[in-house]
Structures are given as structure tokens and as C-alpha cells.
Scaffold this motif. Structure first.
Motif, PDB file in Angstrom:
ATOM      1  N   THR A  63      81.428  -0.145  34.399  1.00  0.00           N
ATOM      2  CA  THR A  63      82.567  -0.982  34.034  1.00  0.00           C
ATOM      3  C   THR A  63      83.882  -0.243  34.180  1.00  0.00           C
ATOM      4  N   GLY A  64      83.877   1.085  34.414  1.00  0.00           N
ATOM      5  CA  GLY A  64      85.113   1.834  34.565  1.00  0.00           C
ATOM      6  C   GLY A  64      85.742   1.612  35.938  1.00  0.00           C
ATOM      7  N   SER A  65      86.836   2.322  36.163  1.00  0.00           N
ATOM      8  CA  SER A  65      87.554   2.205  37.432  1.00  0.00           C
ATOM      9  C   SER A  65      86.751   2.844  38.558  1.00  0.00           C
ATOM     10  N   GLN A  66      86.729   2.182  39.701  1.00  0.00           N
ATOM     11  CA  GLN A  66      86.039   2.684  40.879  1.00  0.00           C
ATOM     12  C   GLN A  66      87.021   2.681  42.054  1.00  0.00           C
ATOM     13  N   TRP A  67      86.972   3.790  42.826  1.00  0.00           N
ATOM     14  CA  TRP A  67      87.897   3.961  43.949  1.00  0.00           C
ATOM     15  C   TRP A  67      87.141   3.845  45.268  1.00  0.00           C
ATOM     16  N   PHE A  68      87.797   3.182  46.238  1.00  0.00           N
ATOM     17  CA  PHE A  68      87.199   2.995  47.559  1.00  0.00           C
ATOM     18  C   PHE A  68      88.285   3.196  48.609  1.00  0.00           C
ATOM     19  N   PHE A  69      87.808   3.521  49.812  1.00  0.00           N
ATOM     20  CA  PHE A  69      88.721   3.658  50.947  1.00  0.00           C
ATOM     21  C   PHE A  69      88.211   2.736  52.045  1.00  0.00           C
ATOM     22  N   GLN A  70      88.838   1.569  52.142  1.00  0.00           N
ATOM     23  CA  GLN A  70      88.447   0.582  53.139  1.00  0.00           C
ATOM     24  C   GLN A  70      89.702  -0.179  53.532  1.00  0.00           C
ATOM     25  N   ASP A  71      90.191   0.121  54.755  1.00  0.00           N
ATOM     26  CA  ASP A  71      91.477  -0.431  55.200  1.00  0.00           C
ATOM     27  C   ASP A  71      92.581  -0.049  54.221  1.00  0.00           C
ATOM     28  N   GLY A  72      92.481   1.097  53.635  1.00  0.00           N
ATOM     29  CA  GLY A  72      93.458   1.575  52.670  1.00  0.00           C
ATOM     30  C   GLY A  72      92.747   2.047  51.412  1.00  0.00           C
ATOM     31  N   LEU A  73      93.536   2.499  50.471  1.00  0.00           N
ATOM     32  CA  LEU A  73      92.999   3.039  49.220  1.00  0.00           C
ATOM     33  C   LEU A  73      93.037   1.938  48.167  1.00  0.00           C
ATOM     34  N   ILE A  74      91.876   1.639  47.543  1.00  0.00           N
ATOM     35  CA  ILE A  74      91.812   0.559  46.562  1.00  0.00           C
ATOM     36  C   ILE A  74      91.118   1.081  45.311  1.00  0.00           C
ATOM     37  N   VAL A  75      91.529   0.482  44.147  1.00  0.00           N
ATOM     38  CA  VAL A  75      90.881   0.771  42.874  1.00  0.00           C
ATOM     39  C   VAL A  75      90.430  -0.567  42.284  1.00  0.00           C
ATOM     40  N   VAL A  76      89.194  -0.591  41.770  1.00  0.00           N
ATOM     41  CA  VAL A  76      88.577  -1.821  41.286  1.00  0.00           C
ATOM     42  C   VAL A  76      88.079  -1.583  39.869  1.00  0.00           C
ATOM     43  N   ASN A  77      88.214  -2.621  39.004  1.00  0.00           N
ATOM     44  CA  ASN A  77      87.701  -2.515  37.633  1.00  0.00           C
ATOM     45  C   ASN A  77      87.178  -3.885  37.211  1.00  0.00           C
ATOM     46  N   LYS A  78      86.020  -3.864  36.559  1.00  0.00           N
ATOM     47  CA  LYS A  78      85.432  -5.115  36.088  1.00  0.00           C
ATOM     48  C   LYS A  78      86.077  -5.544  34.763  1.00  0.00           C
ATOM     49  N   PHE A  79      86.214  -6.908  34.595  1.00  0.00           N
ATOM     50  CA  PHE A  79      86.647  -7.429  33.311  1.00  0.00           C
ATOM     51  C   PHE A  79      85.485  -7.335  32.318  1.00  0.00           C
ATOM     52  N   PRO A  80      85.747  -7.149  31.061  1.00  0.00           N
ATOM     53  CA  PRO A  80      84.662  -7.089  30.058  1.00  0.00           C
ATOM     54  C   PRO A  80      83.863  -8.383  30.064  1.00  0.00           C
ATOM     55  N   GLN A  81      82.536  -8.207  29.842  1.00  0.00           N
ATOM     56  CA  GLN A  81      81.646  -9.364  29.763  1.00  0.00           C
ATOM     57  C   GLN A  81      81.198  -9.514  28.317  1.00  0.00           C
ATOM     58  N   PHE A  82      81.239 -10.759  27.852  1.00  0.00           N
ATOM     59  CA  PHE A  82      80.800 -11.044  26.490  1.00  0.00           C
ATOM     60  C   PHE A  82      79.369 -11.581  26.544  1.00  0.00           C
ATOM     61  N   PHE A  83      78.758 -11.716  25.395  1.00  0.00           N
ATOM     62  CA  PHE A  83      77.343 -12.090  25.345  1.00  0.00           C
ATOM     63  C   PHE A  83      77.055 -13.419  26.031  1.00  0.00           C
ATOM     64  N   THR A  84      78.007 -14.336  25.964  1.00  0.00           N
ATOM     65  CA  THR A  84      77.772 -15.667  26.550  1.00  0.00           C
ATOM     66  C   THR A  84      78.286 -15.766  27.966  1.00  0.00           C
ATOM     67  N   ASP A  85      78.951 -14.700  28.434  1.00  0.00           N
ATOM     68  CA  ASP A  85      79.579 -14.729  29.775  1.00  0.00           C
ATOM     69  C   ASP A  85      78.644 -14.079  30.787  1.00  0.00           C
ATOM     70  N   LYS A  86      78.167 -14.874  31.745  1.00  0.00           N
ATOM     71  CA  LYS A  86      77.238 -14.365  32.750  1.00  0.00           C
ATOM     72  C   LYS A  86      77.937 -14.034  34.053  1.00  0.00           C
ATOM     73  N   THR A  87      79.203 -14.401  34.171  1.00  0.00           N
ATOM     74  CA  THR A  87      79.934 -14.154  35.412  1.00  0.00           C
ATOM     75  C   THR A  87      80.562 -12.761  35.383  1.00  0.00           C
ATOM     76  N   VAL A  88      80.791 -12.212  36.621  1.00  0.00           N
ATOM     77  CA  VAL A  88      81.432 -10.898  36.763  1.00  0.00           C
ATOM     78  C   VAL A  88      82.753 -11.109  37.484  1.00  0.00           C
ATOM     79  N   ASN A  89      83.835 -10.693  36.842  1.00  0.00           N
ATOM     80  CA  ASN A  89      85.165 -10.827  37.412  1.00  0.00           C
ATOM     81  C   ASN A  89      85.794  -9.438  37.521  1.00  0.00           C
TER      82      ASN A  89
END
Length: 568
Positions: free
Chosen positions: A158-184
Motif C-alpha cells: 500500500t506504500g508508494s511505488q516508483w516506476f520508470f515507463q515513459d518517464g518517472l512515475i510514483v503510484v500509491n493505493k487508496f486505503p481499502q475498508f472492510f466493505t470496499d473491494k475495489t482498488v483505487n
């Protein structure tokens, strides 16, 4: 080349040899010390250079850490924002409230971040819910579900993740709650050139390569060394001195704390030792000055020492032209003084030996006369045997004539004109004549079998080595048979690899083991083979072998093995 060098050395005067030897003995330590001092200085420069590089790498790593931490906090401030969590989860009863938050809250926030940090090129929410897409700020995750960075982000933490694809990008997941099955997730694209601007400035004189945890290159400056090194090869190299593509260099590695990125810094060795030229010049000047002083000292010392050698040489020349009456002595206690005194002692002994030489000449002449008499005795023997043979033929006694003729041949091959070396053909002929004489005297009471390989005729041996073997086999073997059978003597000569093997075998009663083991060391008249063994040892040394095998009731075999010897 070696022979020419030795010849040149032999033609040189002793003074020149002494000068050169002193020069070599002194030059070598000076050159070694100079080389050592230069290398130590060069090594110190390398150490200082590496320390400077490590300091720059620490600065680069700190700069990257600072930037990474700043952007990590930025994306984390987004994912933990309650309004943004509500937007991606589509937690609205109507679209009016959603539209209000998008226009009045999300857009101003993203615009503010872009203004405050111009390196941020894009911020996007990728959601798996049914929230409507809103420009480039909110998009459906279906648009990027086949992208490599998205797949890895979905598998990651769930922490920050860094990638290099057509530039430098950082990605982080939103917190998921018990009733939330989606990943944003929140996606932030950053200008890599701006982020690594400090790296380019600090590492302008050497190569810097930045890789992520999967070994993919995130950044590489435009230095001339890196294109010659493959990434796999770079990862396998250890820190310190390296060589690749014929280029000597130094490698320093550093891990970025905030990420699993690795910094590789490659510095050409030529850059590290750029100032070594001045050290080399100073070292050469010092060596040259030492050499000049050493040459002057050696010249004075060698000239002083050689003067006494010249004096001794002058005395020797007087002796050479015949002046033996002078007395030579020296009070010096060194080696030249000892040599002078020994030369004087030699003169005294030489005068005594000259007197003795005349007496020895007389003794030598008497010995030569006796040797001449000894050489005449075989001729007397041959003439006598020839006379007996003539008488036997006149008296119609062919057996006596045959014995005499065989004996004459026997002594002629055996004496070999006084030469101890004999062709193997003649040595075999000699033993055949001996056996033939014994057969005649024994009325052919035993049989003889010869197995001769004619290839052995190309070589030579010492004489009188087979006749004692045959004599021993007949006297102590065949003559002592007690079973009543007919005696058999076998004589063979053949090649075994690079050796010549002679074998004499009888079918007599054999010898006890104790006698068979000591027969070659015994001087007993019954088994006198010691003389043969000693003569073979003197001629061939360890290259020959003399073996005796005997079995009681079956017989004895004696074998001599010598190297292939070609008579010069």
C-alpha cells in the motif's frame, strides 16, 4: 643470444665487469624504491579520488532521497485526504455533490500542486468504481490495466511505488475498508530530467547509472564509459578497481534509502591519476641524481681496487715468459693478498714439480713399454692357435681343428682390440663361440636355443657380460641336473620399448631363494656375477637392470636390460 652475451662478458676487462656489477647491484634497489614510491603516491591519489567520489555519491543519494521523500509525502497526502477517498469510492447520493467536489476541490488542489512543484507533470486517479471520468484527473482503471506499471502496482504494497515507463512515475493505493473491494490508485508523473538535475551536475566527469529493484535503468548520464558496459555486466562487477572493454576504471555502488534503487558510479582510472605525472617527474629527477652520485663513487672505488689486480697480473706475465726464480708475497690480508701469496706458493711448488716431472717421464716410458708388450701377447696367442690348427689339419684331426678355430674366434671377439665397448652382434657371437666350445668338450650333452631379434644389432654394449651368464647357467644349472633329462640352455636378445634385454635361461635344479637374492653381491667363485653387475653400473648407472629368478626344481633365468646405446 645467451651465447653472444656470455662471449661479450668474457671479452670485457675486469675493471669493466666490476663497474657493471656494482652498477647493477645499486641500480636495482634505487629503481625498486623509486617504483615503490611512485606507486604508493599513485595509490594515495586513487584513495583520495575514491573518497571524493564516495562523497559526491552520498550527496547524489541524499538529493534523490530528499526528492523521493517529498513526492512520497505528496501522494500520501492525497490518498489519506477524506474528500479524495470519497471521490474515488463514488460515495455520493447524487452527481451534484460529486461535480461540486471535483470542480471546487480536486481541480484547484491539483493546479496548486502543479504550480508549487513544476516537476509534477500529471496527477491522475485510476479507479475501479463507476465514478464518472473527469478530464485527466479521474479515469477508469480499465484504461491502464494492461500497463506494466499498473500490474506491478496492483501486486505491490500500500506504500508508494516508483516506476520508470515513459518517464518517472510514483503510484500509491487508496486505503481499502472492510466493505470496499475495489482498488483505487493515485498516479503522479514527474519530470525525470528536473529531478536528476543535481546528479548531472555532480557527476559530469564520470558515468552514473541509476537502476530500480528489477535492474531496469532509471537514469544514465551521457558519459562515454557506460555505453561500453552492459547492465548485466555492471551488476556483476564488484566495487573497486575494474577493467572492461580494455579500460581501467573504479566502480562505486550506493543504495538509495527511500527506494530499492542502486547508484553505479564508474570513474576512469586516468581521471583518478591525472596528477600522477608530476609525481613521476619528481621521482625520475631524484633517481637520476642518485645515479650520478653512485656512478662517481663506483668509478673511484673500482679504480682503487683494480690497481692491485693489475700488479698481480704483471707478476703473472713475468712467470708466463719464463721467469720462475722471483719471489712473490703480500702483506695484505684481503682476498687479493691471499691470491698473491698463493701464487707465490704455487711458484715454489712449480719449481719442485718440474724436477719431479723428469723422473715421472722415465716411469711413464717404462709403463708404455709394458703396455706395448701386453698388446703383443694376443698376437702371440693367435699365431700359436693358428699353428695348432695347421698341425691338427695335417694330422687329420678335424675336432681339434674346430675347437682351436672356435677358440681363436672367441678370443678375437672377446679382446676386441683392447676396447671395452663392443657391438651387440659381436657380443652375441662371442657367447655363441663360448657355448660351442663347451658343447664340444661336453660331447654335445645339452641343447642350445637362440632367440635373437636382429634389430638389436644396431646397438652396442660393454664386452664380457653374456659369457659369465652362460658359464653360470652351464656349470651351476645344466651340469647339476639330477632328473636325468637333457639340459637346455636358452639365450635371447630383443628390444623392449627403448631398452635392449638379454636373457639366459637353464632348466637346471635352480637355486635356493637366499642364494638367488645375493648372487649379484657375492664374489664366490661359484656364482661370480658381481663383476658384470659392477661394470654395468659404472657404464649405464641407474638406466640398467640385472635380475635373477630361480625356482627350485625348474631352473634359473638371468636377465640384463640396458638402454639402447649407439657407439660413437
Amino acid at each position: 643470444m645467451k651465447r653472444a652475451a656470455i662471449s661479450l662478458l668474457n671479452r670485457m676487462r675486469f675493471k669493466q665487469k666490476l663497474f657493471i656489477s656494482y652498477l647493477i647491484v645499486i641500480i636495482i634497489p634505487i629503481l625498486v624504491l623509486g617504483w615503490y614510491a611512485y606507486n604508493q603516491s599513485k595509490q594515495m591519489l586513487n584513495i583520495q579520488g575514491i573518497q571524493g567520489i564516495e562523497k559526491n555519491i552520498d550527496t547524489i543519494s541524499g538529493s534523490i532521497d530528499s526528492s523521493v521523500e517529498r513526492y512520497n509525502r505528496a501522494v500520501q497526502s492525497i490518498v489519506f485526504n477524506k474528500t479524495f477517498q470519497k471521490i474515488v469510492a463514488n460515495d455520493y447520493s447524487d452527481l451534484v455533490n460529486l461535480s461540486y467536489d471535483l470542480k471546487e476541490y480536486l481541480s484547484p488542489y491539483f493546479n496548486m500542486m502543479s504550480v508549487l512543484d513544476r516537476d509534477v507533470e500529471k496527477i491522475t486517479f485510476y479507479t475501479q468504481t463507476y465514478v464518472p471520468e473527469y478530464g485527466d484527473s479521474v479515469l477508469s482503471a480499465d484504461r491502464v490495466k494492461e500497463e506494466g506499471w499498473y500490474k506491478e502496482a496492483m501486486k505491490g504494497s500500500t506504500g508508494s511505488q516508483w516506476f520508470f515507463q515513459d518517464g518517472l512515475i510514483v503510484v500509491n493505493k487508496f486505503p481499502q475498508f472492510f466493505t470496499d473491494k475495489t482498488v483505487n490508485i493515485v498516479y503522479m508523473k514527474i519530470n525525470g530530467d528536473s529531478m536528476f538535475r543535481n546528479v548531472a551536475e555532480l557527476a559530469k566527469d564520470y558515468s552514473v547509472v541509476l537502476t530500480d529493484g528489477h535492474g531496469r535503468v532509471i537514469y544514465a548520464n551521457q558519459n562515454k564509459l557506460y555505453p561500453h558496459v552492459g547492465l548485466n555486466e555492471l551488476q556483476r562487477l564488484k566495487e573497486g578497481a575494474i577493467t572492461f572493454g580494455g579500460v581501467d576504471a573504479f566502480l562505486v555502488k550506493k543504495t538509495v534509502k527511500q527506494t530499492n534503487w542502486t547508484i553505479y558510479c564508474i570513474v576512469p582510472a586516468a581521471e583518478m591519476s591525472r596528477n600522477a605525472g608530476s609525481i613521476l617527474d619528481a621521482t625520475l629527477i631524484i633517481i637520476g641524481a642518485c645515479m650520478v652520485i653512485v656512478l662517481i663513487v663506483i668509478w673511484i672505488f673500482s679504480r682503487t681496487m683494480i690497481r692491485r689486480v693489475y700488479s698481480l697480473n704483471s707478476l703473472m706475465k713475468r712467470v708466463e715468459i719464463g721467469d720462475l726464480s722471483m719471489k712473490v708475497s703480500s702483506e695484505s690480508k684481503d682476498e687479493i693478498g691471499e691470491l698473491t701469496n698463493r701464487f707465490g706458493s704455487m711458484l715454489i711448488r712449480l719449481n719442485g714439480l718440474i724436477d719431479e716431472l723428469f723422473r715421472n717421464k722415465i716411469v711413464q716410458k717404462e709403463a708404455e713399454f709394458k703396455a706395448l708388450q701386453w698388446q703383443m701377447n694376443p698376437h702371440f696367442l693367435y699365431n700359436t692357435l693358428s699353428f695348432i690348427n695347421w698341425k691338427a689339419l695335417r694330422s687329420d684331426a678335424p675336432d681339434i681343428s674346430k675347437v682351436v678355430t672356435t677358440m681363436s674366434k672367441f678370443y678375437r671377439t672377446g679382446l676386441n682390440r683392447g676396447d671395452s665397448l663392443i657391438p651387440i652382434r659381436d657380443e652375441l657371437e662371442h657367447v655363441k663361440l663360448y657355448i660351442e666350445i663347451i658343447q664340444i668338450t661336453k660331447d654335445h650333452s645339452f641343447d642350445v636355443l637362440y632367440e635373437i631379434d636382429e634389430a638389436v644389432f644396431d646397438y652396442a654394449t660393454i664386452n664380457f657380460i653374456l659369457q659369465p651368464l652362460a658359464e653360470n647357467a652351464i656349470m651351476h644349472g645344466i651340469n647339476r641336473k639330477e632328473d636325468g633329462g637333457r639340459g637346455l640352455l636358452q639365450v635371447s636378445a630383443k628390444l623392449i620399448q627403448d631398452k635392449v634385454a638379454f636373457t639366459v635361461t637353464d632348466n637346471g635344479p635352480g637355486m635356493p631363494p637366499g642364494i638367488a637374492e645375493t648372487i649379484l653381491e657375492s664374489r664366490s667363485s661359484g656364482y661370480g656375477l658381481k663383476n658384470v653387475n659392477e661394470r654395468l653400473l659404472i657404464k649405464f648407472g641407474s638406466e640398467y637392470s640385472f635380475g635373477v629368478r630361480s625356482i627350485l626344481g625348474e631352473g634359473t633365468q638371468m636377465q640384463i636390460i640396458i638402454p639402447r646405446y649407439i657407439r660413437p
